[in-house]
Design a protein around this motif. Structure first.
Motif, PDB file in Angstrom:
ATOM      1  N   VAL A  90     -16.553 -10.608  46.350  1.00  0.00           N
ATOM      2  CA  VAL A  90     -17.512 -10.910  45.279  1.00  0.00           C
ATOM      3  C   VAL A  90     -18.777 -11.517  45.868  1.00  0.00           C
ATOM      4  CG1 VAL A  90     -17.928 -12.395  43.267  1.00  0.00           C
ATOM      5  CG2 VAL A  90     -15.776 -11.158  43.463  1.00  0.00           C
ATOM      6  N   LYS A  91     -18.571 -12.469  46.795  1.00  0.00           N
ATOM      7  CA  LYS A  91     -19.712 -13.151  47.423  1.00  0.00           C
ATOM      8  C   LYS A  91     -20.599 -12.126  48.145  1.00  0.00           C
ATOM      9  CE  LYS A  91     -20.435 -17.227  50.233  1.00  0.00           C
ATOM     10  NZ  LYS A  91     -19.788 -18.162  51.138  1.00  0.00           N
ATOM     11  N   THR A  92     -19.948 -11.270  48.904  1.00  0.00           N
ATOM     12  CA  THR A  92     -20.711 -10.263  49.654  1.00  0.00           C
ATOM     13  C   THR A  92     -21.461  -9.339  48.696  1.00  0.00           C
ATOM     14  OG1 THR A  92     -18.824 -10.277  51.138  1.00  0.00           O
ATOM     15  CG2 THR A  92     -20.477  -8.612  51.565  1.00  0.00           C
ATOM     16  N   THR A  93     -20.763  -8.906  47.623  1.00  0.00           N
ATOM     17  CA  THR A  93     -21.391  -7.995  46.665  1.00  0.00           C
ATOM     18  C   THR A  93     -22.598  -8.644  45.998  1.00  0.00           C
ATOM     19  OG1 THR A  93     -19.172  -7.201  46.229  1.00  0.00           O
ATOM     20  CG2 THR A  93     -20.886  -6.422  44.757  1.00  0.00           C
ATOM     21  N   VAL A  94     -22.410  -9.923  45.541  1.00  0.00           N
ATOM     22  CA  VAL A  94     -23.517 -10.612  44.866  1.00  0.00           C
ATOM     23  C   VAL A  94     -24.704 -10.756  45.816  1.00  0.00           C
ATOM     24  CG1 VAL A  94     -24.237 -12.826  43.873  1.00  0.00           C
ATOM     25  CG2 VAL A  94     -22.066 -11.824  43.190  1.00  0.00           C
ATOM     26  N   ASN A  95     -24.417 -11.191  47.051  1.00  0.00           N
ATOM     27  CA  ASN A  95     -25.498 -11.341  48.032  1.00  0.00           C
ATOM     28  C   ASN A  95     -26.225 -10.029  48.252  1.00  0.00           C
ATOM     29  OD1 ASN A  95     -25.119 -14.007  48.452  1.00  0.00           O
ATOM     30  ND2 ASN A  95     -23.750 -13.769  50.188  1.00  0.00           N
ATOM     31  N   LEU A  96     -25.425  -8.970  48.371  1.00  0.00           N
ATOM     32  CA  LEU A  96     -25.999  -7.645  48.613  1.00  0.00           C
ATOM     33  C   LEU A  96     -26.859  -7.184  47.433  1.00  0.00           C
ATOM     34  CD1 LEU A  96     -25.661  -5.431  50.868  1.00  0.00           C
ATOM     35  CD2 LEU A  96     -24.102  -4.301  49.290  1.00  0.00           C
ATOM     36  N   GLU A  97     -26.303  -7.417  46.199  1.00  0.00           N
ATOM     37  CA  GLU A  97     -27.022  -6.997  44.993  1.00  0.00           C
ATOM     38  C   GLU A  97     -28.351  -7.740  44.873  1.00  0.00           C
ATOM     39  OE1 GLU A  97     -26.663  -4.711  42.490  1.00  0.00           O
ATOM     40  OE2 GLU A  97     -25.204  -3.862  43.877  1.00  0.00           O
TER      41      GLU A  97
END
Lengths: 311, 162
Positions: A90-97
Motif C-alpha cells: 500500500v505504501k509503495t502504491t500510494v507513493n508511486l501514485e
C-alpha cells in the motif's frame, strides 16, 4: 507311491513357480478387493456430504450459517495482519501514485494552500501596518505627552478619547460543537438567557454561509453586526465564536487567538460523549478564568428580545 | 437532575405547519399570520423526563419540496428528526418515502417521527381516506392550531432520543 501321487509330485516340480505366482496374484486381488470396498464406502460418504452441501447451498440461511463464521474469521485475521500483509505494498502504491500524479495533486491542494497563504500574507501585512503606525506614534511622542498633561489637568484630546472608546473588548465567548451546533461552554460579560439558541444561530449562519458561498472549502471567519464583530476560530470538533465590541486590531486578534489556542490545548476536554450540564459548567468555568481580564459590561446585540414571548 | 442538550430537526415540505408546531410546543401559541421560514430558525425547549432533563434545541428548517436541497450540515449532529406533512395537501406527502429514505441515509441511527399536521381541516371520512393513501404510515396526527397531540409528539421523540 501310486501313479496319482507321482503325477502330483511331477506337477509340483514342474509348475512350482507358476503356482506360487498364482497364489501371489490371488492374494493381491484379495487386497485390492478390500481396498475397493473401503473406497466404495468412502465414496458413499462423500456422495452423502455432497448431497447435504447441495441442499445447504439451495437454502441461503443454512449456507450463511455455515459460511459466515469462516468469512468473519478470515476478515478478523486480515484486519489483524493487514499491515504485515499489505502495508508495504500500500505504501509503495500510494507513493508511486502521488509521484505519478503530481500535477493532479498540486491541482487539488493548490486552492487550499493558496487561500491559507493569502490569509497569512494579509494577516502579516496588517501586523506590519500596525507596527508602522506604532512607530509613527512614537515619533510624535510630544503629542502623547501633551495628551497625558492635558489629561492630568482635566483636558482630554478628542482623538485619543475616541480611540480609547473604540478600543476592543470581549463581550462573549461561545464554544460550540461543530456538527450539532450545541453549546459546550460560554463566557459572557452580560446576562444572556438563551445562550443555547445563540449558539444554534451561529451554527446555522456558519453552515449556510459555507454552503452557499464556498461549498465548504473555506470557513466563515467573521460576522459583523452594528458595532459588534463575531470572530470565529475553528478547532477539530468545535469552534469558538467571540463577540467583540469596538474596533479590533491585529494585535488584539493575535492575543485572542493565543488564549483560545492555549485553552484548546490545555483546558478543553479531548473526548466529548454527551453535551450535558456537567460539561457545560466545567468548560464555562475554565473559559471564565481564561477571559477574566477582558471583561467589560456593555449590552450585546444577542440580549435583544425575540419576536415571540419567552416561555 | 442531569440535563442533556440534544439537537432536533423539523423538516418537510413548505407551509405544512412546522413553525406553528414549534410555536405551539415552545410558546403555547399559534402564530396569527403565516411567515415562510427562510433558511433555518432555532428554538429551545426543556423537556423533563423521569431521570433527565432534555434541552431540546429545535432546528426548524425552511420547507423544501425535496430534502436533497437542504444543506448537509443541517442534519449533522442531530439526535432526532420530525418529518411533517400537511394532511390537507397531498403534494406535501407524495414524495415522503424518498425524503424519509434520504434522511435515513444521512442519519442512520436516529429516530424519525412522521407527523401529519392540520388534522383540524379534515372531517372523519376524508381523514380515513387520506390515511389509506399515505405512502408511509404517520406516527402522529396533529393540529398546531388547536394544540392536539403536539406535546405528545415532542415528548415521544424525547423518549426515543434517550
Amino acid at each position: 507311491m501310486d501313479s496319482n501321487a507321482q503325477i502330483n509330485q511331477l506337477k509340483y516340480l514342474l509348475f512350482k513357480e507358476e503356482q506360487e505366482a498364482t497364489q501371489h496374484l490371488k492374494e493381491e486381488i484379495r487386497v485390492l478387493r478390500q481396498q475397493i470396498n473401503l473406497l466404495e464406502v468412502e465414496l458413499q460418504k462423500y456422495e452423502q456430504q455432497v448431497l447435504k452441501m447441495e441442499e445447504e447451498a439451495r437454502d441461503p440461511s443454512r449456507l450463511q450459517a455455515k459460511v459466515n463464521p469462516i468469512i468473519n474469521e478470515k476478515i478478523k485475521e486480515l484486519q489483524a495482519n493487514f499491515y504485515d500483509l499489505f502495508g508495504g505494498e500500500v505504501k509503495t502504491t500510494v507513493n508511486l501514485e502521488i509521484r505519478n500524479s503530481q500535477d493532479e495533486f498540486i491541482e487539488a491542494v493548490y486552492p487550499i494552500i493558496g487561500k491559507l497563504v493569502r490569509r497569512y500574507v494579509s494577516y502579516q501585512f496588517e501586523l506590519f501596518m500596525e507596527a508602522m503606525e506604532e512607530q509613527r506614534k512614537n515619533a510624535f511622542s510630544f503629542k502623547s505627552w501633551n495628551y497625558r498633561f492635558k489629561r492630568w489637568f482635566g483636558k482630554g484630546d478628542e482623538a485619543d478619547i475616541i480611540e480609547e472608546l473604540l478600543a476592543p473588548s470581549i463581550e462573549e465567548v461561545y464554544l460550540i460543537q461543530k456538527d450539532s451546533g450545541l453549546l459546550l461552554g460560554c463566557f459572557s460579560a452580560n446576562n444572556i438567557t438563551d445562550m443555547d439558541m445563540v449558539a444554534g444561530m451561529f451554527s446555522a449562519i456558519k453552515s449556510s454561509a459555507e454552503y452557499v458561498f464556498s461549498k465548504q472549502t473555506e470557513e466563515l471567519r467573521t460576522i459583523e453586526y452594528q458595532n459588534f464583530k463575531v470572530i470565529i476560530h475553528d478547532y477539530y470538533k468545535y469552534y469558538s465564536a467571540t463577540v467583540i465590541d469596538g474596533t479590533s486590531t491585529p494585535s488584539f486578534l493575535q492575543k485572542l487567538e493565543i488564549i483560545l489556542n492555549e485553552f484548546d490545548e490545555n483546558k478543553m476536554p479531548k473526548l466529548i460523549m454527551d453535551v450535558d450540564d456537567v460539561l457545560f459548567k466545567q468548560v464555562s468555568k475554565n473559559l471564565k478564568k481564561s477571559f477574566e481580564g477582558f471583561e467589560k459590561n456593555k449590552p450585546s446585540p444577542f440580549t435583544q428580545q425575540k419576536e415571540l414571548p419567552s416561555k | 437532575m442531569r440535563s442533556v442538550s440534544k439537537k432536533v430537526i423539523l423538516t418537510g415540505s413548505f407551509a405544512v405547519g412546522k413553525t406553528s408546531l414549534v410555536s405551539q410546543f415552545v410558546y403555547r401559541k399559534f402564530p396569527e399570520s403565516y411567515k415562510t421560514t427562510l433558511g433555518v430558525r432555532i428554538d429551545k425547549k426543556v423537556v423533563e423526563l423521569e431521570n433527565v432533563k432534555i434541552n431540546m434545541i429545535i432546528w426548524d428548517i425552511g420547507g423544501e419540496q425535496s430534502q436533497i436541497r437542504i444543506p448537509d450540515s443541517y442534519y449533522l449532529g442531530s439526535s432526532g428528526v420530525i418529518y411533517v406533512f400537511d394532511l390537507s395537501r397531498p403534494a406535501s406527502f407524495l414524495n415522503m418515502s424518498e425524503n424519509i429514505n434520504y434522511i435515513r441515509q444521512k442519519l442512520p441511527n436516529v429516530p424519525i417521527i412522521i407527523v401529519g399536521n392540520k388534522i383540524d381541516l379534515l372531517d372523519e371520512r376524508t381523514f380515513q381516506q387520506i390515511k389509506d393513501i399515505l405512502p408511509i404510515p404517520a406516527d402522529f396526527f396533529t393540529s398546531a392550531l388547536q394544540g392536539d397531540n403536539v406535546e405528545n409528539m415532542f415528548l415521544e421523540l424525547a423518549q426515543q432520543i434517550i
